[in-house]
Design an enzyme around this catalytic site. Structure first.
Site, PDB file in Angstrom:
ATOM      1  N   ARG A  46       0.856  -1.186   0.000  1.00  0.00           N
ATOM      2  CA  ARG A  46       0.000   0.000   0.000  1.00  0.00           C
ATOM      3  C   ARG A  46       0.888   1.230   0.000  1.00  0.00           C
ATOM      4  O   ARG A  46       2.092   1.138   0.166  1.00  0.00           O
ATOM      5  CB  ARG A  46      -1.009  -0.002   1.161  1.00  0.00           C
ATOM      6  CG  ARG A  46      -0.586  -0.624   2.429  1.00  0.00           C
ATOM      7  CD  ARG A  46       0.034   0.215   3.525  1.00  0.00           C
ATOM      8  NE  ARG A  46      -0.131   1.614   3.456  1.00  0.00           N
ATOM      9  CZ  ARG A  46       0.877   2.457   3.652  1.00  0.00           C
ATOM     10  NH1 ARG A  46       2.118   2.031   3.881  1.00  0.00           N
ATOM     11  NH2 ARG A  46       0.687   3.744   3.618  1.00  0.00           N
ATOM     12  N   ALA A  48       0.835   5.125  -2.251  1.00  0.00           N
ATOM     13  CA  ALA A  48       0.663   5.420  -3.673  1.00  0.00           C
ATOM     14  C   ALA A  48       1.864   5.010  -4.548  1.00  0.00           C
ATOM     15  O   ALA A  48       1.703   4.270  -5.529  1.00  0.00           O
ATOM     16  CB  ALA A  48       0.331   6.898  -3.844  1.00  0.00           C
ATOM     17  N   ARG A  89      -7.189  -0.511  -7.171  1.00  0.00           N
ATOM     18  CA  ARG A  89      -7.522   0.580  -6.242  1.00  0.00           C
ATOM     19  C   ARG A  89      -7.678   1.860  -7.064  1.00  0.00           C
ATOM     20  O   ARG A  89      -6.848   2.137  -7.925  1.00  0.00           O
ATOM     21  CB  ARG A  89      -6.436   0.764  -5.159  1.00  0.00           C
ATOM     22  CG  ARG A  89      -6.395  -0.380  -4.147  1.00  0.00           C
ATOM     23  CD  ARG A  89      -5.495  -0.044  -2.962  1.00  0.00           C
ATOM     24  NE  ARG A  89      -6.167   0.795  -1.993  1.00  0.00           N
ATOM     25  CZ  ARG A  89      -5.554   1.320  -0.921  1.00  0.00           C
ATOM     26  NH1 ARG A  89      -4.257   1.101  -0.713  1.00  0.00           N
ATOM     27  NH2 ARG A  89      -6.225   2.056  -0.058  1.00  0.00           N
ATOM     28  N   ASP A 236      -2.247  10.806  -2.411  1.00  0.00           N
ATOM     29  CA  ASP A 236      -2.520   9.725  -3.374  1.00  0.00           C
ATOM     30  C   ASP A 236      -2.858  10.275  -4.749  1.00  0.00           C
ATOM     31  O   ASP A 236      -2.661   9.600  -5.762  1.00  0.00           O
ATOM     32  CB  ASP A 236      -3.639   8.828  -2.857  1.00  0.00           C
ATOM     33  CG  ASP A 236      -3.115   7.964  -1.727  1.00  0.00           C
ATOM     34  OD1 ASP A 236      -2.962   8.476  -0.606  1.00  0.00           O
ATOM     35  OD2 ASP A 236      -2.792   6.793  -1.994  1.00  0.00           O
ATOM     36  N   ASN A 246      -5.781  12.331   0.136  1.00  0.00           N
ATOM     37  CA  ASN A 246      -4.867  11.519   0.962  1.00  0.00           C
ATOM     38  C   ASN A 246      -5.713  10.728   1.960  1.00  0.00           C
ATOM     39  O   ASN A 246      -6.945  10.865   2.008  1.00  0.00           O
ATOM     40  CB  ASN A 246      -3.853  12.428   1.670  1.00  0.00           C
ATOM     41  CG  ASN A 246      -2.762  11.620   2.356  1.00  0.00           C
ATOM     42  OD1 ASN A 246      -2.148  10.747   1.724  1.00  0.00           O
ATOM     43  ND2 ASN A 246      -2.517  11.855   3.626  1.00  0.00           N
ATOM     44  N   LYS A 247      -5.049   9.929   2.752  1.00  0.00           N
ATOM     45  CA  LYS A 247      -5.717   9.047   3.713  1.00  0.00           C
ATOM     46  C   LYS A 247      -6.799   9.765   4.505  1.00  0.00           C
ATOM     47  O   LYS A 247      -6.595  10.906   4.929  1.00  0.00           O
ATOM     48  CB  LYS A 247      -4.647   8.458   4.640  1.00  0.00           C
ATOM     49  CG  LYS A 247      -5.141   7.530   5.708  1.00  0.00           C
ATOM     50  CD  LYS A 247      -6.024   6.420   5.193  1.00  0.00           C
ATOM     51  CE  LYS A 247      -5.403   5.611   4.065  1.00  0.00           C
ATOM     52  NZ  LYS A 247      -6.419   4.797   3.332  1.00  0.00           N
TER      53      LYS A 247
END
Ligand code: MRU
Length: 348
Positions: A46, A48, A89, A236, A246-247
């Site tokens: 995991r 990016a 993804r 990402d 992003n997260k």
């Protein structure tokens, strides 16, 4: 070792199984593109840049197993593999970027099919090697933003595990630490997958960088009470105007930092910038299995009631107006991002 690497002896893609950390450092060997797609989907790998490099090696595995007798037939097999790898993804653009880069090179290839197979692998190896060099350059640029004595809030995992080696935002912290700056990291645990508590803390232990884990909802308090000097995270996908996907949780963190006048920096390679998207509202947000949110245990006991439901968007979008700067391998980009970010990307 690198987070992922080609193993020439077994002609396989080896990677750290990030689902097992920090309990166990386990290496898995993948031999088919379908296994690579599944490893990206289930987050064995995991981050990016890491999933971009993994996907490129997935194409090398596709080339290896394809029975194609000529370059045209091999290209068709590569395109089919790229479709399934690319669907694993949706948010990180590095995935499409890496697949597109390999396919573009192969579309202009005319030569013996076995040499083309080798060329796919060579391109994947180049992407991986370049990733390490790019991270080091981001580290050098970004370290200038950190001062001796800074306490930094960091979200998710952006270290060696999120890339091929070194790291993006955590790479900046590593570089500044190596320069002798005394830093302290408040590690957001990063619910629901706990990339901060499990992975970032595991990395910081090894680097000898002082840190403490905080639950995500504590960040506002530390920012408001003057206990933090900088906020750092990766990305990402960054839209042309500087909006950063992003997260999940990054947006709330940036909002709180902005309100407390604490500088917010996103650290991303240019392969994470998607100039085709005008703003962050156009970035696809991955929805993951709600079970990831529901699987909380306390002393081995399930916390949520039977039948509880959950929602699980894996990313959010931080508007560019909340960012003080974006660091790429080409330097530090300041607002107005819609002008300066495309310039920085093209400067490479
Ligand atoms: O769901 P993940 O763990 O793949 O999400 C990763 C992140 O959000 C990182 O912050 C991002 O990829 C940048 S790190 C290089």
């Amino acid at each position: 070792m690198r987070t992922l690497d080609w193993d020439a002896a077994t002609a396989s893609l080896k990677m750290i199984d990030q689902r097992r950390l920090p309990e166990k450092l386990e290496i898995v060997a993948l031999t088919t593109p379908a296994q690579v797609a599944e490893a990206i989907r289930n987050m064995t790998v995991r981050g990016a840049p890491a999933i971009g490099a993994a996907a490129a090696f997935g194409l090398a595995l596709a080339a290896q197993s394809s029975p194609a007798g000529d370059a045209g037939a091999l290209l068709l097999d590569l395109e089919a593999a790229a479709r399934s790898l690319g669907a694993s993804r949706p948010t990180a653009v590095n995935l499409a970027w890496a697949l597109g880069r390999v396919l573009d090179r192969m579309r202009s290839y005319s030569g013996p099919v076995d040499e083309m197979r080798a060329a796919v692998l060579a391109e994947a190896c180049r992407i991986a090697d370049e990733d390490v060099a790019i991270n080091k350059r981001m580290g050098d640029h970004g370290a200038a933003l950190l001062a001796d004595g800074d306490t930094i809030i960091h979200h998710c995992n952006t270290g060696a595990l999120a890339v091929v080696d070194w790291g993006t935002a955590l790479g900046v912290i590593r570089t500044a630490h190596a320069q002798g700056k005394r830093l302290h990291v408040l590690v957001d645990e990063t619910r629901p997958r706990l990339q901060g508590a499990r992975l970032t803390a595991w990395e910081l232990e090894q680097y000898g960088i002082p840190y403490e884990i905080i639950s995500d909802d504590m960040a506002g308090h530390f920012l408001q009470t003057g206990q933090v000097q900088k906020v750092l995270f990766g990305g990402d996908r960054v839209a042309a105007n500087g909006d950063v996907a992003n997260k999940i949780g990054t947006y709330m963190l940036a909002l709180a930092a902005h309100d407390s006048l604490i500088p917010v920096y996103a650290v991303v390679p240019t392969s994470t910038v998607d100039l085709a998207l005008a703003h962050g509202g156009l970035i696809p947000i991955e929805q993951r299995d709600p079970q990831e949110v529901l699987d909380i245990q306390l002393h081995g006991e399930r916390v949520v009631p039977e039948g509880a439901r959950a929602r699980n968007p894996a990313f959010d979008v931080t508007p560019a107006r909340l960012l003080n700067a974006i660091v790429t391998e080409n330097g530090i980009v300041y607002p107005p991002f819609e002008v300066n970010l495309p310039k920085n990307v093209h400067a490479g």
